[in-house]
Write a protein that holds these residues in place. Sequence first.
Motif, PDB file in Angstrom:
ATOM      1  N   ALA A 284      -0.007   0.225  -9.971  1.00 49.62           N
ATOM      2  CA  ALA A 284       0.697   1.268 -10.707  1.00 49.62           C
ATOM      3  C   ALA A 284      -0.106   2.568 -10.727  1.00 49.62           C
ATOM      4  N   ALA A 285      -1.433   2.446 -10.850  1.00 46.77           N
ATOM      5  CA  ALA A 285      -2.289   3.635 -10.829  1.00 46.77           C
ATOM      6  C   ALA A 285      -2.218   4.329  -9.473  1.00 46.77           C
ATOM      7  N   LEU A 286      -2.191   3.530  -8.411  1.00 45.14           N
ATOM      8  CA  LEU A 286      -2.037   4.109  -7.076  1.00 45.14           C
ATOM      9  C   LEU A 286      -0.716   4.864  -6.962  1.00 45.14           C
TER      10      LEU A 286
ATOM     11  N   VAL B 177      -8.498   9.486  -6.883  1.00 44.85           N
ATOM     12  CA  VAL B 177      -8.720   9.531  -5.434  1.00 44.85           C
ATOM     13  C   VAL B 177      -7.404   9.724  -4.691  1.00 44.85           C
ATOM     14  N   VAL B 178      -6.391   8.945  -5.048  1.00 41.97           N
ATOM     15  CA  VAL B 178      -5.111   9.029  -4.340  1.00 41.97           C
ATOM     16  C   VAL B 178      -4.435  10.370  -4.603  1.00 41.97           C
ATOM     17  N   ALA B 179      -4.435  10.819  -5.845  1.00 43.55           N
ATOM     18  CA  ALA B 179      -3.787  12.090  -6.165  1.00 43.55           C
ATOM     19  C   ALA B 179      -4.437  13.255  -5.433  1.00 43.55           C
ATOM     20  N   SER B 180      -5.751  13.181  -5.237  1.00 38.49           N
ATOM     21  CA  SER B 180      -6.453  14.281  -4.575  1.00 38.49           C
ATOM     22  C   SER B 180      -6.220  14.308  -3.067  1.00 38.49           C
ATOM     23  N   GLN B 181      -5.791  13.175  -2.492  1.00 35.70           N
ATOM     24  CA  GLN B 181      -5.707  13.078  -1.040  1.00 35.70           C
ATOM     25  C   GLN B 181      -4.313  12.794  -0.496  1.00 35.70           C
ATOM     26  N   VAL B 182      -3.366  12.437  -1.356  1.00 35.52           N
ATOM     27  CA  VAL B 182      -2.086  11.943  -0.856  1.00 35.52           C
ATOM     28  C   VAL B 182      -1.319  13.011  -0.084  1.00 35.52           C
ATOM     29  N   ASP B 183      -1.422  14.265  -0.487  1.00 36.84           N
ATOM     30  CA  ASP B 183      -0.698  15.311   0.237  1.00 36.84           C
ATOM     31  C   ASP B 183      -1.251  15.470   1.648  1.00 36.84           C
ATOM     32  N   ALA B 184      -2.583  15.334   1.780  1.00 37.87           N
ATOM     33  CA  ALA B 184      -3.187  15.395   3.111  1.00 37.87           C
ATOM     34  C   ALA B 184      -2.778  14.193   3.947  1.00 37.87           C
ATOM     35  N   VAL B 185      -2.663  13.027   3.315  1.00 42.48           N
ATOM     36  CA  VAL B 185      -2.193  11.834   4.023  1.00 42.48           C
ATOM     37  C   VAL B 185      -0.794  12.063   4.569  1.00 42.48           C
ATOM     38  N   ARG B 186       0.066  12.619   3.743  1.00 43.85           N
ATOM     39  CA  ARG B 186       1.454  12.874   4.172  1.00 43.85           C
ATOM     40  C   ARG B 186       1.494  13.867   5.333  1.00 43.85           C
TER      41      ARG B 186
ATOM     42  N   THR C 113      -8.505   2.755   1.967  1.00 45.54           N
ATOM     43  CA  THR C 113      -8.426   2.281   0.584  1.00 45.54           C
ATOM     44  C   THR C 113      -7.054   1.695   0.289  1.00 45.54           C
ATOM     45  N   LEU C 114      -6.013   2.390   0.707  1.00 45.82           N
ATOM     46  CA  LEU C 114      -4.648   1.936   0.428  1.00 45.82           C
ATOM     47  C   LEU C 114      -4.350   0.618   1.135  1.00 45.82           C
ATOM     48  N   VAL C 115      -4.771   0.512   2.398  1.00 45.87           N
ATOM     49  CA  VAL C 115      -4.561  -0.728   3.145  1.00 45.87           C
ATOM     50  C   VAL C 115      -5.363  -1.861   2.521  1.00 45.87           C
ATOM     51  N   GLU C 116      -6.603  -1.575   2.163  1.00 41.65           N
ATOM     52  CA  GLU C 116      -7.482  -2.620   1.643  1.00 41.65           C
ATOM     53  C   GLU C 116      -7.008  -3.165   0.303  1.00 41.65           C
ATOM     54  N   LEU C 117      -6.514  -2.314  -0.570  1.00 40.44           N
ATOM     55  CA  LEU C 117      -6.062  -2.796  -1.868  1.00 40.44           C
ATOM     56  C   LEU C 117      -4.887  -3.757  -1.727  1.00 40.44           C
ATOM     57  N   VAL C 118      -3.994  -3.466  -0.815  1.00 46.39           N
ATOM     58  CA  VAL C 118      -2.921  -4.425  -0.531  1.00 46.39           C
ATOM     59  C   VAL C 118      -3.512  -5.711   0.042  1.00 46.39           C
ATOM     60  N   GLY C 119      -4.500  -5.556   0.931  1.00 46.13           N
ATOM     61  CA  GLY C 119      -5.167  -6.725   1.489  1.00 46.13           C
ATOM     62  C   GLY C 119      -5.870  -7.559   0.442  1.00 46.13           C
ATOM     63  N   MET C 120      -6.472  -6.912  -0.571  1.00 46.21           N
ATOM     64  CA  MET C 120      -7.182  -7.656  -1.613  1.00 46.21           C
ATOM     65  C   MET C 120      -6.235  -8.479  -2.475  1.00 46.21           C
ATOM     66  N   VAL C 121      -5.031  -7.963  -2.696  1.00 51.61           N
ATOM     67  CA  VAL C 121      -4.033  -8.764  -3.415  1.00 51.61           C
ATOM     68  C   VAL C 121      -3.749 -10.048  -2.640  1.00 51.61           C
ATOM     69  N   THR C 122      -3.660  -9.933  -1.319  1.00 52.76           N
ATOM     70  CA  THR C 122      -3.459 -11.112  -0.472  1.00 52.76           C
ATOM     71  C   THR C 122      -4.674 -12.019  -0.498  1.00 52.76           C
ATOM     72  N   TYR C 123      -5.870 -11.444  -0.431  1.00 51.31           N
ATOM     73  CA  TYR C 123      -7.109 -12.233  -0.448  1.00 51.31           C
ATOM     74  C   TYR C 123      -7.231 -13.066  -1.727  1.00 51.31           C
ATOM     75  N   VAL C 124      -6.882 -12.461  -2.869  1.00 53.76           N
ATOM     76  CA  VAL C 124      -6.999 -13.168  -4.143  1.00 53.76           C
ATOM     77  C   VAL C 124      -6.171 -14.450  -4.124  1.00 53.76           C
TER      78      VAL C 124
END
Length: 337
Positions: free
Chosen positions: A15-17, A212-221, A296-307
């Motif tokens: 949700a924070a992401l 982190v996401v708020a500061s970079q998401v526009d550049a990602v897009r 970071t975005l890919v890894e956090l989804v991956g960590m949910v799977t890892y858990v």
Amino acid sequence: MIGWLERWQIPLYLAALGAGAVFGMAAPSVAPGLELAINPVLMVLLYATFLSVPLTRLGRALRDGRFLAGLLVLNFVLVPVVVYGLSRFVADDQALLLGVLLVLLTPCIDYVIVFSGLAGAAHDRLLGAAPLLMLVQMLLLPVFLGLFMGPDLFQVLHAASFLEAFGLLIVAPLALAALTQYLATRSAAARKVMDVMEALMVPLMMATLAVVVASQVDAVRAELSSLLRVLPIYVAFLIVMVPLGVLTGRVFGQDVPATRAVVFSGATRNSLVVLPLALAVPEALALASVVVVTQTLVELVGMVTYVRLIPRLLPRRATLAPARDVATDEDHPPRPG
């Protein structure tokens, strides 16, 4: 409230992401200011993380030679080989290559504690190893970058940036945590600080991810077409590190919780800590910071799977090493940090 936060921390992180992404896209003009907030929120998060385990455990962890040897071999011998192979797919683009190398060559020392704990891993041993992992990666990262990108890279990357990151993000929070723990034996106020920081662990992680996401998401897009090239690299890395982590745990005779910890250490990367380094590179390589955030975005989804995956892959009843399994029951994983 603490129990509720810990129980729902993964949905809260996601949700924070999402909140950070929405805010960053709605108000892209605030990105420069939020970039300045990254280091402060990281320092507070790492202070809380170091504060959550008594320094006596840190000493014991640093004397755990076999466990530390496994972490060092996995992260600084096997991972660089994997990263070199995967990074060849973007070797034609210096900014993409730098971002991939910066993030994949540096083992995580913060939220790996949270996710490994949720999976019933020996998270306290990972926390004890965090200062050593940080020191070694700061020493070896320039070496690996020079080998994989060429000596010309050092004209744009300076040792001062690495030393500043180590001092601000590791030495300062660790020293302050040690002082707080010392004062807590003599002062009720210091003990109260420790209680408050424990209660704030999940909100601090949420704030860090959102900033982190708020500061970079526009550049990602804006750079999405280029960033699509690195997504398969990050996914492949998460897949490859599972068998390598399990193998390392077995070779170094680790029990199940320690082997789970080794797997998580090999797979999670230090994106939040190296992001300030990526933000400091010249304009010609500015895309590197967005490449780091994408990981970071890919890894956090991956960590949910890892858990979910790692406890099934390495169940309690598995026999990997002489019985030394003393971690908390996986049905009641240890508190984060």
